[in-house]
Design a protein around this motif. Structure first.
Motif, PDB file in Angstrom:
ATOM      1  N   PHE A   1     -13.208 -13.526  -0.557  1.00 27.34           N
ATOM      2  CA  PHE A   1     -12.132 -12.533  -0.499  1.00 27.34           C
ATOM      3  C   PHE A   1     -12.582 -11.159  -0.995  1.00 27.34           C
ATOM      4  O   PHE A   1     -12.079 -10.131  -0.532  1.00 27.34           O
ATOM      5  CB  PHE A   1     -10.927 -13.023  -1.319  1.00 27.34           C
ATOM      6  N   LYS A   2     -13.505 -11.116  -1.930  1.00 29.63           N
ATOM      7  CA  LYS A   2     -13.988  -9.812  -2.415  1.00 29.63           C
ATOM      8  C   LYS A   2     -14.656  -9.026  -1.295  1.00 29.63           C
ATOM      9  O   LYS A   2     -14.513  -7.800  -1.201  1.00 29.63           O
ATOM     10  CB  LYS A   2     -14.948 -10.021  -3.587  1.00 29.63           C
ATOM     11  N   ILE A   3     -15.376  -9.742  -0.430  1.00 35.72           N
ATOM     12  CA  ILE A   3     -16.002  -9.071   0.725  1.00 35.72           C
ATOM     13  C   ILE A   3     -14.920  -8.599   1.690  1.00 35.72           C
ATOM     14  O   ILE A   3     -14.996  -7.487   2.246  1.00 35.72           O
ATOM     15  CB  ILE A   3     -16.985 -10.028   1.430  1.00 35.72           C
ATOM     16  N   TYR A   4     -13.893  -9.425   1.885  1.00 34.10           N
ATOM     17  CA  TYR A   4     -12.776  -9.038   2.762  1.00 34.10           C
ATOM     18  C   TYR A   4     -12.131  -7.748   2.264  1.00 34.10           C
ATOM     19  O   TYR A   4     -11.866  -6.823   3.046  1.00 34.10           O
ATOM     20  CB  TYR A   4     -11.744 -10.169   2.806  1.00 34.10           C
TER      21      TYR A   4
ATOM     22  N   GLY B   1     -10.265  -3.157   3.082  1.00 37.25           N
ATOM     23  CA  GLY B   1      -9.474  -2.314   2.194  1.00 37.25           C
ATOM     24  C   GLY B   1      -8.488  -3.102   1.351  1.00 37.25           C
ATOM     25  O   GLY B   1      -8.096  -4.227   1.697  1.00 37.25           O
ATOM     26  N   ILE B   2      -8.071  -2.484   0.237  1.00 37.11           N
ATOM     27  CA  ILE B   2      -7.183  -3.156  -0.717  1.00 37.11           C
ATOM     28  C   ILE B   2      -5.813  -3.430  -0.114  1.00 37.11           C
ATOM     29  O   ILE B   2      -5.205  -4.472  -0.365  1.00 37.11           O
ATOM     30  CB  ILE B   2      -7.050  -2.307  -1.997  1.00 37.11           C
TER      31      ILE B   2
ATOM     32  N   CYS C   1      -2.814  -9.828   2.819  1.00 34.98           N
ATOM     33  CA  CYS C   1      -3.400 -11.158   2.956  1.00 34.98           C
ATOM     34  C   CYS C   1      -2.935 -12.079   1.822  1.00 34.98           C
ATOM     35  O   CYS C   1      -2.560 -13.230   2.054  1.00 34.98           O
ATOM     36  CB  CYS C   1      -4.918 -11.025   2.966  1.00 34.98           C
ATOM     37  N   LEU C   2      -2.953 -11.571   0.596  1.00 31.13           N
ATOM     38  CA  LEU C   2      -2.498 -12.360  -0.550  1.00 31.13           C
ATOM     39  C   LEU C   2      -1.033 -12.772  -0.392  1.00 31.13           C
ATOM     40  O   LEU C   2      -0.649 -13.904  -0.712  1.00 31.13           O
ATOM     41  CB  LEU C   2      -2.683 -11.563  -1.843  1.00 31.13           C
TER      42      LEU C   2
END
Length: 667
Positions: free
Chosen positions: A507-510, A515-516, A522-523
């Motif tokens: 997810f960090k790469i996503y 973008g945040i 997504c979250l």
């Protein structure tokens, strides 16, 4: 005859009484411990313990005029009835000592006081643990229940072993110290240096580029600990004080945990022995793997038993051997150490009505009673916190036990006002019920409309304090409280409890690529999917506050069909946002149901088809976002710590990632 009576008879018969070591050795031998065990526990040489024991055999044999030794000590004395002459000897011993040394119960019980009541095996466990390199002891109990008295003895024992000892109280720090982490850690290190009579050399080790926490650790590792020839016992008093400064607490508390873990790898850190002293539950959001409150030896101080109250009364020169007066006092104040001692002090310190237990108890819950000043402080504190006052009023006016919101229940428990068994609350003692029942009433001038408005506002604040703003699931802080309560319930009922940890893959790469904002959406989608999978509402509408019950967010009872059969069971669940991209699902279900739920979540998240294209990165489990899940399931006992279940689920989650992600693994 009990060991307490044996000890008292020896003390009464010897002009110089017994030394602390003599008493410890005698009590340990009575319990069948070996000389080696006693030497290890007391940190004395085995030869010295044997010499002390030899002297005890001589004293005992002379007193009873027959051979007493290690092999026949308990067998010989336990079955004997204590004679009237011996009872009189003990009473005279107590009267003489009481006349000389009657103490008003204020602050810790001094080391040479006869009024300290040992609560085995607490003292022995603490003494043994402090000898362990890199150890941590956690002492949690409400105020005025004996924490300071125990700490006093723990520090004295450590000093007798040649250890360095320092006790720091966070209440002594100026408010400006808590304005930043750097100020706090510099104050902490400077204070500790002066207590150890070392020159503070903060500027030699503090590096702005490395940050305050690393600088603090370096200061310990390269200066403080190497400067000491023997271990350092560091007592941190009133750790609760830090909870009012969450930005400090969330950095400092994991730092303490890191020192404990470093002691497993680095010898110099084994010199540090930490003692954390606090009264309340921990409401600072910390990962369980970062918290210092689930490591080391936990010590809880329990109320006095009837036998201990009788013992204390006897030490005050009162003859309560039939137990009736002890029962009458405990019916009013329970076994609360301070309340019991205050009553005994007043019964023997003055003549006349002060010695009349019946009148003392009649006046106890009134303005003319001996507890008025003590109770008044509580009353002022409760009136400063209306929500807490309302909750306590609910408890003392109920005919049965009451369920409160966990944060309020734990605050009242930390004050020592209620007993908390699982999620059920009762008053700590009858004194509190009688005194506060008429004091904590809503004034007639407070209109119903105003009260309802305040109730709604409090409800909204309560919801905000336990929800994650982005996903509207329960937050980590609430999850930790809920986990503790549900674990206690499962232990009580002997039922299984399961934890599912769910982590979004890569997810960090996503977040970095899309973008945040996309990451937040997504979250939210995945949180909504998790709720649908366990049939949990995501909105706040399920949260309702009533006088006697609260339905908490993202918790519900739902029907789920087991894969193995067609039975339908009601299962309690909680879904929470556990970390940045990590979710937790706690359920009162067995491993079969938990695995079914976890697999269902994995499939449904993948079915969302949230595309992820990571240029130059191969070996992805799919072209869409996936999740990895770890499952742990246990039937807990009363001694099971929440960390046991969490660590097992974390281990399973890590295995799921190592095996390629997009899968469910059972611990």
């Amino acid at each position: 005859m009990t060991i307490d009576e044996v000890v008292l008879l020896l003390k009464a018969s010897q002009a110089t009484g017994l030394t602390t070591l003599q008493e410890i050795v005698l009590r340990s031998l009575w319990e069948g411990k070996t000389y080696t065990d006693i030497a290890l526990a007391t940190q004395h040489g085995e030869e010295q313990v044997r010499k002390v024991a030899a002297n005890l055999w001589q004293l005992l044999s002379n007193f009873w005029k027959e051979p007493i030794n290690k092999s026949n000590l308990r067998q010989n004395l336990e079955n004997r009835l204590i004679s009237q002459a011996y009872k009189q000897l003990i009473r005279e011993f107590h009267r003489t000592a009481t006349a000389i040394s009657l103490e008003f119960p204020s602050g810790p019980v001094s080391l040479d006081s006869r009024f300290y009541i040992f609560r085995p095996p607490i003292e022995e466990l603490a003494y043994a643990e402090i000898a362990v390199p890199g150890s941590v002891i956690r002492i949690k109990a409400p105020k005025k229940t004996g924490k300071s008295s125990l700490i006093l003895r723990l520090l004295a024992h450590a000093a007798n072993q040649g250890f360095n000892t320092v006790s720091l109280d966070f209440q002594q720090a100026d408010k400006v110290v808590f304005t930043s982490l750097d100020k706090f850690l510099r104050w902490f290190c400077a204070n500790l240096s002066r207590e150890l009579q070392l020159e503070p050399k903060l500027n030699d080790y503090w590096d702005e580029d490395m940050g305050s926490k690393v600088s603090c650790s370096i200061y310990f590792q390269r200066y403080l600990l190497p400067a000491l020839e023997s271990p350092l016992v560091l007592v941190l008093n009133e750790v609760d004080w830090l909870f009012d400064y969450p930005e400090i607490a969330s950095e400092f508390l994991p730092l303490l945990r890191s020192w404990y873990e470093q002691a497993r790898r680095t010898e110099i850190w084994q010199k540090l022995r930490l003692v954390l002293v606090y009264s309340t539950e921990i409401f600072v959001p910390l990962k369980l793997s970062q918290s210092p409150f689930n490591i080391g030896l936990p010590i809880k101080l329990f109320p006095f038993t009837k036998e201990q109250v009788q013992d204390l009364a006897q030490r005050h020169g009162l003859d309560w051997t039939d137990g009736k007066d002890a029962e009458r006092l405990m019916a009013m104040v329970g076994g609360h150490p301070y309340l019991v001692r205050l009553a005994l002090y007043h019964l023997v310190s003055k003549g006349g009505l002060e010695r009349d237990l019946q009148q003392l108890l009649q006046q106890a819950p009134t303005a003319t009673g001996i507890y008025n000043e003590y109770l008044n402080r509580y009353l002022l504190a409760l009136r400063d916190e209306p929500e807490l006052s309302t909750a306590f009023s609910q408890v003392i006016n109920a005919e049965a036990d009451v369920k409160l919101e966990p944060s309020l229940a734990h605050k009242l428990q930390s004050l020592g006002l209620i007993n908390l068994e699982g999620d059920r609350c009762t008053p700590e003692c009858e004194l509190y019920r009688l005194y506060f029942r008429d004091k904590l009433t809503v004034t007639e001038n407070f209109s119903n409309a105003s009260f309802e408005r305040l109730k709604r506002e409090n409800q909204q604040l309560r919801v905000l304090s336990i929800l994650d703003e982005l996903t509207q699931l329960a937050n980590r802080r609430y999850f930790q409280t809920y986990l503790q309560i549900e674990l206690q319930r499962s232990a009580r009922e002997g039922t299984p409890i399961s934890l599912i940890l769910c982590d979004i893959d890569y997810f960090k790469i996503y977040n970095k690529i899309y973008g945040i904002s996309a990451g937040d959406k997504c979250l939210q989608k995945i949180a909504n999917t998790i709720c649908n999978c366990v049939n949990l509402p995501i909105s706040n509408s399920s949260i309702s506050y009533a006088t006697k019950s609260i339905e908490y967010p993202a918790t519900n009872t739902f029907a789920i069909t087991r894969m193995a059969d067609s039975k339908i069971e009601n299962i309690s669940m909680l879904a929470a946002r556990y970390g940045g991209e990590e979710f937790a699902i706690l359920t009162q279900a067995d491993v079969t149901v938990a695995m079914y739920i976890a697999e269902h979540i994995r499939e449904q998240v993948k079915a969302l088809a949230i595309k992820c294209d990571y240029p130059g990165m191969g070996g992805l489990p799919a072209a869409v976002l996936t999740v990895s899940l770890g499952v742990a399931s246990i039937i807990p006992t009363v001694s099971t710590e929440p960390a046991n279940l969490v660590h097992a689920a974390e281990k399973a989650l890590h295995q799921a990632k190592r095996k390629g992600r997009d899968r469910v693994v059972l611990s």
